[in-house]
Design a protein around this motif. Structure first.
Motif, short mmCIF file in Angstrom:
data_model
loop_
_atom_site.label_atom_id
_atom_site.label_comp_id
_atom_site.label_asym_id
_atom_site.label_seq_id
_atom_site.Cartn_x
_atom_site.Cartn_y
_atom_site.Cartn_z
N TRP A 49 -1.65 -16.92 4.40
CA TRP A 49 -1.20 -15.54 4.59
C TRP A 49 -2.24 -14.54 4.10
O TRP A 49 -2.43 -13.49 4.71
CB TRP A 49 0.16 -15.29 3.92
N ALA A 52 -4.83 -14.31 6.72
CA ALA A 52 -4.31 -13.61 7.90
C ALA A 52 -4.30 -12.09 7.65
O ALA A 52 -4.64 -11.31 8.54
CB ALA A 52 -2.91 -14.10 8.22
N ALA A 53 -3.93 -11.68 6.44
CA ALA A 53 -3.90 -10.24 6.13
C ALA A 53 -5.31 -9.66 6.22
O ALA A 53 -5.52 -8.59 6.80
CB ALA A 53 -3.32 -10.02 4.74
N ALA A 55 -7.79 -10.97 7.94
CA ALA A 55 -8.18 -11.03 9.35
C ALA A 55 -7.66 -9.80 10.10
O ALA A 55 -8.37 -9.23 10.94
CB ALA A 55 -7.67 -12.31 9.99
N ALA B 7 1.75 -11.39 7.82
CA ALA B 7 0.60 -10.92 7.03
C ALA B 7 -0.47 -10.35 7.95
O ALA B 7 -1.09 -9.32 7.63
CB ALA B 7 0.04 -12.06 6.19
N GLY B 11 -1.63 -6.53 7.87
CA GLY B 11 -3.04 -6.21 7.67
C GLY B 11 -3.55 -5.29 8.77
O GLY B 11 -4.27 -4.31 8.52
#
Lengths: 143, 142
Positions: A49, A52-53, A55, B7, B11
Motif C-alpha cells: 500500500w 501504491a500511494a 506510485a 492507496a 496518492g
C-alpha cells in the motif's frame, strides 16, 4: 481575486479528501514522511500500500509533466548545497518528529491532536526562520 | 489488493490536490513562510481546505466501528509532547523552508521531471535512512 484563492482552497479540499479516503477505507493516516519512511525500513506485509500511494503521487506528477501542465516551479533551481541540506533535514527531521506537513499539518491538526498541533507550530516557525536566513543570504529574490 | 488500490487512488488524488493548489511550486510555499517579507497567503487557503475536509471525514469515521477494508483504525493515540517531537519538527521545518519542498510535493515534482528535485529526494531518503540507523542503535543501547 477569487481565482487567486479558489484553486488553492479547492486543491486543499482534494488533499483532505485523499487523506480521508485512506482513513475511511484502510484506516491509515496519510503522512507522506511516514509512508516513505516505512519503505526505508520495511515491515513485511506493509510494503504494497505504501508503494501504491507513492506510485499515485509519481504517476500523477508524470502525467502533469507529460501534458505540460503549468504546475511546477518556474524558478531557477536553488544551489545544490541548499537542496542537499534541505533534503537531509526534511528526511531526518520528519522521522524524528514522526510526521511532516501531511501527517501532522493536515491529518493531525484536523484530529486536534496536541502532538500534531505542537509539531505544526514548531515546523512553521522553523520554516519562517529558514526563509529569513535565505533573505539574509540574498537567496530569496523573485520568490 | 483492495488496500493497494485505495492507496493508489488516495496518492493520485492527493497529487492532483497538490498540483492544483500550487503546492508543487516551492516559491508559493516559501512565500507563505515569508511572513516578515512579501507574505503570500495562498497556502493558508490550501491548509484550510485540507483540514476542513479531513476533519469532516474524521468525524464520519468516528461513527464507523472499523474502516471499510480493514479490521481497525491505525490512528496515533500518543499525547506525549517530548523533545524528539519538537526537535524533529523544527529540523524538518527548517529544511522545508530552505527549499520550499516537503516530501509529497517533492515526489510529485520528481514524477513531473523537475530534475533538481532529485537531489532533494536523494538527500531526503538519506536523512530517513540515517534516522532509521541511529534510532535502532539508540534503542539497542537502552
Amino acid at each position: 481575486m477569487l481565482e487567486t484563492y479558489l484553486w488553492p482552497f479547492l486543491g486543499g479540499c482534494m488533499i483532505g479528501a485523499a487523506a480521508g479516503l485512506l482513513l475511511l477505507f484502510n484506516g491509515r493516516i496519510f503522512g507522506i514522511a511516514g509512508v516513505v519512511g516505512g519503505l526505508v525500513s520495511p515491515v513485511k506485509g506493509d510494503v504494497a500500500w505504501r508503494t501504491a500511494a507513492i506510485a499515485g503521487l509519481v504517476l500523477t506528477g508524470f502525467a502533469a509533466g507529460l501534458f505540460q501542465f503549468d504546475v511546477f516551479t518556474a524558478k531557477a533551481p536553488p544551489p545544490v548545497t541548499l537542496l542537499v541540506v534541505s533534503g537531509l533535514l526534511v528526511g531526518y527531521g520528519s522521522r524524528l518528529g514522526n510526521g511532516c506537513t501531511s501527517g501532522h499539518g493536515v491529518c493531525g491538526v484536523a484530529r486536534l491532536s496536541p502532538r500534531s498541533i505542537t509539531a505544526t507550530i514548531a515546523f512553521t516557525i522553523a520554516g519562517v526562520i529558514a526563509v529569513l536566513i535565505l533573505h539574509g543570504l540574498g537567496l530569496m529574490e523573485g520568490a | 489488493m483492495k488496500h493497494t488500490i485505495i492507496a493508489f487512488l488516495a496518492g493520485s488524488l492527493f497529487a492532483i490536490g497538490l498540483t492544483s493548489s500550487g503546492m508543487t511550486r516551492p516559491e508559493i510555499v516559501q512565500g507563505f513562510l515569508d511572513f516578515f517579507g512579501n507574505w503570500d497567503p495562498r497556502m493558508l487557503f490550501t491548509i484550510a481546505g485540507a483540514v476542513l475536509v479531513y476533519a469532516l471525514i474524521f468525524r464520519i469515521s468516528k461513527t464507523f466501528t472499523k474502516p471499510i477494508f480493514s479490521d481497525q483504525f491505525m490512528v496515533p493515540t500518543s499525547r506525549i509532547i517530548d523533545r524528539k517531537l519538537i526537535i524533529g519538527s523544527s529540523l524538518f521545518g527548517f529544511g522545508w523552508g530552505l527549499s520550499g519542498y516537503c516530501p509529497a510535493p517533492a515526489i510529485v515534482s520528481g514524477g513531473g521531471g523537475v530534475l533538481p528535485v532529485f537531489v532533494f529526494l536523494l538527500a531526503m531518503l538519506l536523512g530517513m535512512w540515517v534516522f532509521s540507523i541511529t534510532d535502532r542503535m539508540f534503542k539497542n543501547s537502552q
